[in-house]
Design a protein around this motif. Structure first.
Motif, PDB file in Angstrom:
ATOM      1  N   THR A 554      90.883   2.262   2.899  1.00  0.00           N
ATOM      2  CA  THR A 554      90.904   2.274   4.361  1.00  0.00           C
ATOM      3  C   THR A 554      91.871   1.264   4.958  1.00  0.00           C
ATOM      4  N   LEU A 555      92.402   0.350   4.152  1.00  0.00           N
ATOM      5  CA  LEU A 555      93.219  -0.719   4.725  1.00  0.00           C
ATOM      6  C   LEU A 555      94.341  -1.116   3.790  1.00  0.00           C
ATOM      7  N   ARG A 556      95.521  -1.273   4.345  1.00  0.00           N
ATOM      8  CA  ARG A 556      96.655  -1.866   3.647  1.00  0.00           C
ATOM      9  C   ARG A 556      97.422  -2.735   4.635  1.00  0.00           C
ATOM     10  N   ILE A 557      97.660  -3.980   4.235  1.00  0.00           N
ATOM     11  CA  ILE A 557      98.451  -4.898   5.043  1.00  0.00           C
ATOM     12  C   ILE A 557      99.564  -5.445   4.168  1.00  0.00           C
ATOM     13  N   GLN A 558     100.772  -5.401   4.678  1.00  0.00           N
ATOM     14  CA  GLN A 558     101.935  -5.905   3.961  1.00  0.00           C
ATOM     15  C   GLN A 558     102.696  -6.873   4.857  1.00  0.00           C
ATOM     16  N   ALA A 559     103.083  -7.988   4.311  1.00  0.00           N
ATOM     17  CA  ALA A 559     103.833  -8.978   5.070  1.00  0.00           C
ATOM     18  C   ALA A 559     104.904  -9.583   4.180  1.00  0.00           C
ATOM     19  N   THR A 560     106.100  -9.724   4.725  1.00  0.00           N
ATOM     20  CA  THR A 560     107.212 -10.344   3.999  1.00  0.00           C
ATOM     21  C   THR A 560     107.970 -11.264   4.951  1.00  0.00           C
ATOM     22  N   GLY A 561     108.211 -12.479   4.501  1.00  0.00           N
ATOM     23  CA  GLY A 561     109.104 -13.375   5.208  1.00  0.00           C
ATOM     24  C   GLY A 561     110.452 -13.399   4.519  1.00  0.00           C
ATOM     25  N   PHE A 562     111.530 -13.487   5.299  1.00  0.00           N
ATOM     26  CA  PHE A 562     112.867 -13.490   4.701  1.00  0.00           C
ATOM     27  C   PHE A 562     113.728 -14.560   5.340  1.00  0.00           C
ATOM     28  N   TYR A 563     114.651 -15.082   4.537  1.00  0.00           N
ATOM     29  CA  TYR A 563     115.615 -16.083   4.998  1.00  0.00           C
ATOM     30  C   TYR A 563     116.924 -15.783   4.289  1.00  0.00           C
ATOM     31  N   GLU A 564     117.957 -15.454   5.060  1.00  0.00           N
ATOM     32  CA  GLU A 564     119.220 -14.996   4.489  1.00  0.00           C
ATOM     33  C   GLU A 564     120.371 -15.852   5.009  1.00  0.00           C
ATOM     34  N   PHE A 565     121.277 -16.228   4.113  1.00  0.00           N
ATOM     35  CA  PHE A 565     122.414 -17.083   4.442  1.00  0.00           C
ATOM     36  C   PHE A 565     123.696 -16.259   4.293  1.00  0.00           C
ATOM     37  N   TYR A 566     124.464 -16.162   5.378  1.00  0.00           N
ATOM     38  CA  TYR A 566     125.661 -15.328   5.408  1.00  0.00           C
ATOM     39  C   TYR A 566     126.918 -16.191   5.412  1.00  0.00           C
ATOM     40  N   ASN A 567     127.934 -15.705   4.709  1.00  0.00           N
ATOM     41  CA  ASN A 567     129.276 -16.269   4.770  1.00  0.00           C
ATOM     42  C   ASN A 567     130.232 -15.202   5.303  1.00  0.00           C
ATOM     43  N   ASN A 568     131.053 -15.571   6.271  1.00  0.00           N
ATOM     44  CA  ASN A 568     132.036 -14.655   6.860  1.00  0.00           C
ATOM     45  C   ASN A 568     131.404 -13.365   7.363  1.00  0.00           C
ATOM     46  N   ASN A 586     135.148 -12.413  11.729  1.00  0.00           N
ATOM     47  CA  ASN A 586     134.302 -13.128  10.776  1.00  0.00           C
ATOM     48  C   ASN A 586     133.669 -14.341  11.446  1.00  0.00           C
ATOM     49  N   ALA A 587     132.357 -14.477  11.332  1.00  0.00           N
ATOM     50  CA  ALA A 587     131.669 -15.725  11.666  1.00  0.00           C
ATOM     51  C   ALA A 587     131.502 -16.485  10.344  1.00  0.00           C
ATOM     52  N   PRO A 588     132.121 -17.673  10.202  1.00  0.00           N
ATOM     53  CA  PRO A 588     132.143 -18.342   8.890  1.00  0.00           C
ATOM     54  C   PRO A 588     130.778 -18.545   8.255  1.00  0.00           C
ATOM     55  N   ALA A 589     129.750 -18.897   9.053  1.00  0.00           N
ATOM     56  CA  ALA A 589     128.418 -19.105   8.479  1.00  0.00           C
ATOM     57  C   ALA A 589     127.363 -18.741   9.513  1.00  0.00           C
ATOM     58  N   SER A 590     126.323 -18.083   9.060  1.00  0.00           N
ATOM     59  CA  SER A 590     125.219 -17.694   9.935  1.00  0.00           C
ATOM     60  C   SER A 590     123.964 -17.542   9.089  1.00  0.00           C
TER      61      SER A 590
END
Length: 777
Positions: A554-568, A586-590
Motif C-alpha cells: 500500500t505504500l512506497r516512498i522514495q527520496a534521493t538527495g543530489f549534489y553535482e559539480f559542473y565545469n564549463n 560556458n560558465a566555468p564552474a557551477s
C-alpha cells in the motif's frame, strides 16, 4: 556532400577498429565460464514500479531469459518509471502526460504543440526546444542524434506502454550528452494488444486526434503498428497544427538463441508558430488576440521586422501570423538489432540505426532549411557469472555515431507564407562520436552490491559556415570554420544496501560530459550568425544519496538527495525575437543540488480499496560558483561577477499531487478518475537575477470508464473526459533565458527594462475540455 576537411582515412580506420573490437568482445564473452542468469527479457522488460537498482527483482515483471543490458536498467542509478495506467485513460496529447507523475522530471512548452521540453533535474529548463543534456532511447534504439538533439514531436503517448527515467550524471553507460541521465520510452507489446484498437480524442481549440493500433504476438514474434493524425487550432494566434506519427516494432525469435528487433518511427510536423513574448507582452496579451495586422494591433502584440526586398534596406513590421512563421519538419528513424546468446548467461547485441531529420523552420526573420542525416552503430556484451555464489554482471560495449548535415538560412520577406528572400548563411559539417563503456555489478554479500564502471568518448566536430551580406554595392561573403576535437572519460561507482524487503539505501558517484553541437558554434552573443567556436565541452561529477521504503503493497516512498559539480557548463540565452537563435556560453564552474521525492500510497486499502495518492516533488537549486559576464553597449564594456547567482531558467520547486479513485467491483466497476494539482515555483530569467517568471498552480480533473468483462461487447469500449486548468489561470508554459544589457551610463538595465526583452515566453492553455473514446477489436 563534400567538405574542406577530409576524414575518409581516419573514418575507415576507426570503422575497422570498431569491427575488430566488437569481435574481441564477443570472443571474450563466449569463452567466459558462467553459471548463473536472471529471468527477464529485453526489450520486453517492463518496469512496473520505480526502482533504484536491479537487485530488487520483485519490482520487475519478468519474461523469458535475462538479457537486459545496462542501458535498459543501469545499476545503482536513481530510476523512476511511469506505466500506461498513468495516462491511458486520458487525452494524452504529448510526452508531458507520460512524465508528469515522475519525481525529478519537469517540462515546459517548446516550439510546437508536441515539442515538449522535458527536463531531468533541470537538464532542459534553460532550453527553448527539445530534450537536452539527456540521452533518449525508444525500445533501446537511440532517439538522440550525434549532436545531442532529441525532440518530443515523435511521441504520441497512445503508442507506449511506459517510460523509464534514469536520473543523474550517466555518461559511463550512455556516453556523450547524458549530463542528467537518460530516458527510455517503451512501446506497447503486440501480444498485449492482441488485435486492433481504434480511438479518437477531441476537445477545446479544435483538437482532434484519430489513432489506430494493431498488435499480435506469441513466443516466436511480436508485432506492434501504430498510427495517429492530430489536428488543432491552438489557443494562441498562429498556433494551428497538424502532426502525423507512425510507429512500428517487430521482434522475431529466429532461433532459441537469436532474436531480431526491427524499429521504424516517422513523424511529420506542420505547426504554425507565434513568437515568444516579453514579460510585459505576456501580461498584456498572453494569447495574442487582435494581432494579425501590425498597423492596427492591440496592446501587447508581438511582431517581427522583415526586410522588404529580402536582401537589405528598409524593413516592415509584421505579425507572425501574417508572415506565416512556423515549423514544417519530418523525422524518420529506422533501426535493426540482432541479439545472440552464446550461452544462457551471455548475450551479444549488435544494433544499427539510421535517423534523418529534415527541417524547414521559418521561426524568426530568417528561415532555416536542411537535412540532418545520422547513423549509429553499437555492439555490447552482457555476461552473468557467480564468484563463490556471489552474482557478478559484466557489461561492455562500443558505439559509433555520425551526423552529416547541410543547411541554408534565408531572409523571410513580408509577403506572407514565409516567403524566402536572399540566402544569409550556408553551413555544411559533421559530428561523430566514438565511445566505449564498461560496468561491473557485483552482489558481494546477500544485502550488498557494488557497481563500478568507466566510459569514454572521442568526438570530432567539423563545419564551415558561409555568411552572406547584401547592400546596394553587391554581395559579400565571410567564412567561419570550426574543427574541434574532444576526449572525455566518465568513471562511476555505486553502493546499494538492502537490509530488508522494506528498505533499500543507495549512494552513487556518477560523471558526465557533453560537447557543444555545431549549432552552438555559430551564434554570437548578439543572437546573430557568426563565430562562437571557442566554447568547450561541459562535464560534471554528481553524488546521489537515497532511500526506498516499501513496507507493504500500500505504500512506497522514495527520496534521493543530489549534489553535482559542473565545469564549463553550457548555458543558453535569447537575444530577442529579431535574432536568429539562442547564444550558448560556458560558465566555468557551477553547482546543482536538490532533493527528489516520490510517494505512492493507498491510505484505506480495506474501506476504500480504489483510492490512491501519488506525489512527486523536486527541489532544484543551481548556482554559478565561478562566472564573470561581460556586457557591452556601443561605447564601453563592463564585467559583472555572477558568482553565487542562481542559474536562470531553472524551476527551483515543482510538485505534482494526484488523487485517484477506481472502483474495483460492484455496479460501478471500471468507473474512476482523479484530481491533480501541479505547482511550479517562480524562477529567474536572467544571469543578474533581476527578472522572474511568475509561478503557478493548476487543477486538472479527469473521469474515465472501462466497462468490466461481464458486460460482453461493451467491455471493448473505453471513454474518458477531462477538464484542464479548472480555475482558468493565465500562466507561463515556457520561458527561455534573456540577456542582461548595459545602459549608456555603464550600469546594468533593471527589471523594468528587461521586462521588455522579447523572445522568451509562451503562455499556457486557458481552461480546456477534452474527451475521448477507444474501441478494442
Amino acid at each position: 556532400m563534400s567538405y574542406p576537411y577530409g576524414n575518409a582515412r581516419r573514418f575507415s580506420g576507426m570503422a575497422f577498429g570498431f569491427v575488430m573490437l566488437s569481435c574481441a568482445l564477443a570472443y571474450g564473452a563466449e569463452g567466459k565460464e558462467t553459471v548463473s542468469s536472471f529471468k527477464d527479457d529485453y526489450p520486453d522488460i517492463k518496469l512496473v514500479k520505480p526502482v533504484f537498482h536491479r537487485g530488487k527483482t520483485e519490482q520487475i515483471t519478468v519474461t523469458g531469459n535475462s538479457r537486459a543490458p545496462a542501458t535498459a536498467r543501469p545499476a545503482g542509478q536513481t530510476t523512476f518509471s511511469s506505466d500506461r495506467s498513468n495516462y491511458a485513460s486520458q487525452v494524452a496529447q504529448s510526452v508531458a502526460d507520460m512524465v508528469v507523475t515522475i519525481p525529478g522530471v519537469s517540462f515546459t512548452q517548446g516550439n510546437g504543440p508536441r515539442d515538449t521540453v522535458v527536463s531531468v533535474r533541470g537538464s532542459g529548463d534553460r532550453q527553448s526546444y527539445g530534450l537536452k543534456n539527456l540521452q533518449v532511447l525508444e525500445d533501446g534504439f537511440p532517439m538522440t542524434q550525434p549532436d545531442g538533439t532529441a525532440r518530443a514531436d515523435l511521441i504520441d503517448p497512445h503508442a507506449y506502454e511506459g517510460v523509464d527515467v534514469f536520473e543523474g550524471p550517466a555518461s559511463t553507460v550512455y556516453g556523450n550528452y547524458a549530463m542528467n541521465g537518460a530516458i527510455n520510452f517503451r512501446t506497447r507489446k503486440g501480444s498485449d494488444i492482441h488485435g486492433a484498437e481504434l480511438g479518437s480524442d477531441f476537445g477545446s481549440f479544435g483538437l482532434f486526434n484519430t489513432y489506430a493500433t494493431l498488435g499480435f504476438g506469441n513466443r516466436r514474434y511480436d508485432l506492434m503498428i501504430f498510427g495517429s493524425d492530430v489536428w488543432g487550432k491552438g489557443f494562441i494566434a498562429n498556433s494551428r497544427y497538424n502532426t502525423s506519427t507512425e510507429n512500428m516494432r517487430l521482434r522475431v525469435n529466429l532461433t532459441d538463441t537469436d532474436r531480431l528487433v526491427f524499429k521504424v518511427v516517422n513523424n511529420q510536423t506542420n505547426a504554425y508558430l507565434p513568437v515568444r513574448l516579453s514579460l510585459n507582452q505576456y501580461q498584456s496579451n498572453p494569447y495574442q488576440q487582435g494581432c494579425y495586422s501590425a498597423a492596427s494591433a492591440a496592446a501587447g502584440c508581438a511582431s517581427v521586422s522583415l526586410l522588404k526586398n529580402g536582401r537589405y534596406g528598409d524593413k516592415e513590421t509584421i505579425s507572425p501570423e501574417a508572415a506565416g512563421l512556423g515549423r514544417f519538419d519530418r523525422r524518420t528513424i529506422v533501426g535493426l538489432r540482432w541479439e545472440h546468446d552464446f550461452n544462457p548467461h551471455t548475450t551479444w547485441r549488435n544494433q544499427f540505426t539510421y535517423d534523418q531529420r529534415h527541417v524547414n523552420q521559418p521561426t524568426s526573420p530568417t528561415t532555416f532549411v536542411g537535412p540532418y542525416n545520422s547513423y549509429a552503430v553499437s555492439s555490447d556484451v552482457t555476461n552473468r557469472a557467480l564468484i563463490r555464489h556471489s552474482p557478478l554482471e559484466t557489461f561492455g560495449g562500443i558505439s559509433f555515431d555520425y551526423l552529416d548535415y547541410g543547411y541554408q538560412t534565408y531572409n523571410v520577406m513580408p509577403l506572407g507564407g514565409a516567403s524566402r528572400g536572399a540566402m544569409t548563411t550556408e553551413s555544411y559539417g559533421h559530428q561523430w562520436n566514438l565511445g566505449a563503456r564498461f560496468q561491473e555489478d557485483w552482489h558481494f554479500a546477500p544485502k550488498w552490491h557494488v557497481v563500478i564502471g568507466l566510459g569514454g568518448t572521442y568526438s570530432d566536430i567539423g563545419a564551415t559556415e558561409t555568411l552572406y551580406g547584401y547592400s546596394a554595392a553587391g554581395m559579400t561573403r565571410r567564412y567561419v570554420t570550426a574543427n574541434r576535437f574532444f576526449f572525455n572519460l566518465a568513471p562511476e561507482g555505486a553502493l546499494i544496501y538492502a537490509p530488508s524487503k522494506a528498505w533499500t539505501f543507495h549512494t552513487r558517484v556518477g560523471t558526465a560530459y557533453g560537447t557543444p553541437s555545431a549549432s552552438n558554434l555559430f551564434i554570437t552573443p548578439q543572437g546573430q550568425y557568426g563565430n562562437n567556436t571557442q566554447i568547450e565541452s561541459q562535464s560534471s561529477v554528481g553524488v546521489d544519496l537515497g532511500a526506498d521504503w516499501h513496507p507493504d503493497d500500500t505504500l512506497r516512498i522514495q527520496a534521493t538527495g543530489f549534489y553535482e559539480f559542473y565545469n564549463n557548463e553550457l548555458v543558453s540565452q535569447s537575444a530577442g525575437v529579431n535574432t536568429v537563435g539562442t547564444y550558448t556560453f560556458n560558465a566555468p564552474a557551477s553547482q546543482h543540488r536538490g532533493i527528489v521525492l516520490g510517494m505512492d500510497w493507498r491510505p484505506l486499502p480495506k474501506t476504500l480499496p480504489g483510492g490512491r495518492i501519488k506525489l512527486s516533488y523536486t527541489y532544484d537549486n543551481q548556482i554559478y560558483t565561478n562566472y564573470t559576464e561581460v556586457l557591452s553597449n556601443s561605447t564601453l564594456s563592463r564585467s559583472f561577477s555572477r558568482n553565487g547567482n542562481v542559474i536562470p531558467g531553472v524551476i527551483p520547486n515543482f510538485l505534482n499531487a494526484r488523487f485517484l479513485y477506481d472502483q474495483p467491483d460492484g455496479p460501478a466497476e471500471g468507473l474512476g478518475g482523479y484530481a491533480e494539482v501541479t505547482w511550479r515555483d517562480s524562477y529567474w530569467l536572467d544571469n543578474a537575477n533581476q527578472l522572474k517568471a511568475p509561478g503557478y498552480a493548476l487543477l486538472n480533473l479527469e473521469v474515465h470508464y472501462n466497462p468490466p468483462a461481464r458486460f460482453g461487447w461493451a467491455h471493448r469500449l473505453h471513454w474518458y473526459c477531462e477538464v484542464q486548468n479548472v480555475a482558468n489561470q493565465t500562466y507561463i508554459a515556457g520561458a527561455t533565458n534573456i540577456s542582461d544589457t548595459l545602459l549608456s551610463n555603464g550600469q546594468q538595465a533593471g527589471p523594468g527594462t528587461l521586462a521588455n526583452s522579447t523572445g522568451s515566453i509562451y503562455a499556457g492553455s486557458p481552461r480546456a475540455y477534452f474527451g475521448g473514446v477507444r474501441l478494442s477489436l
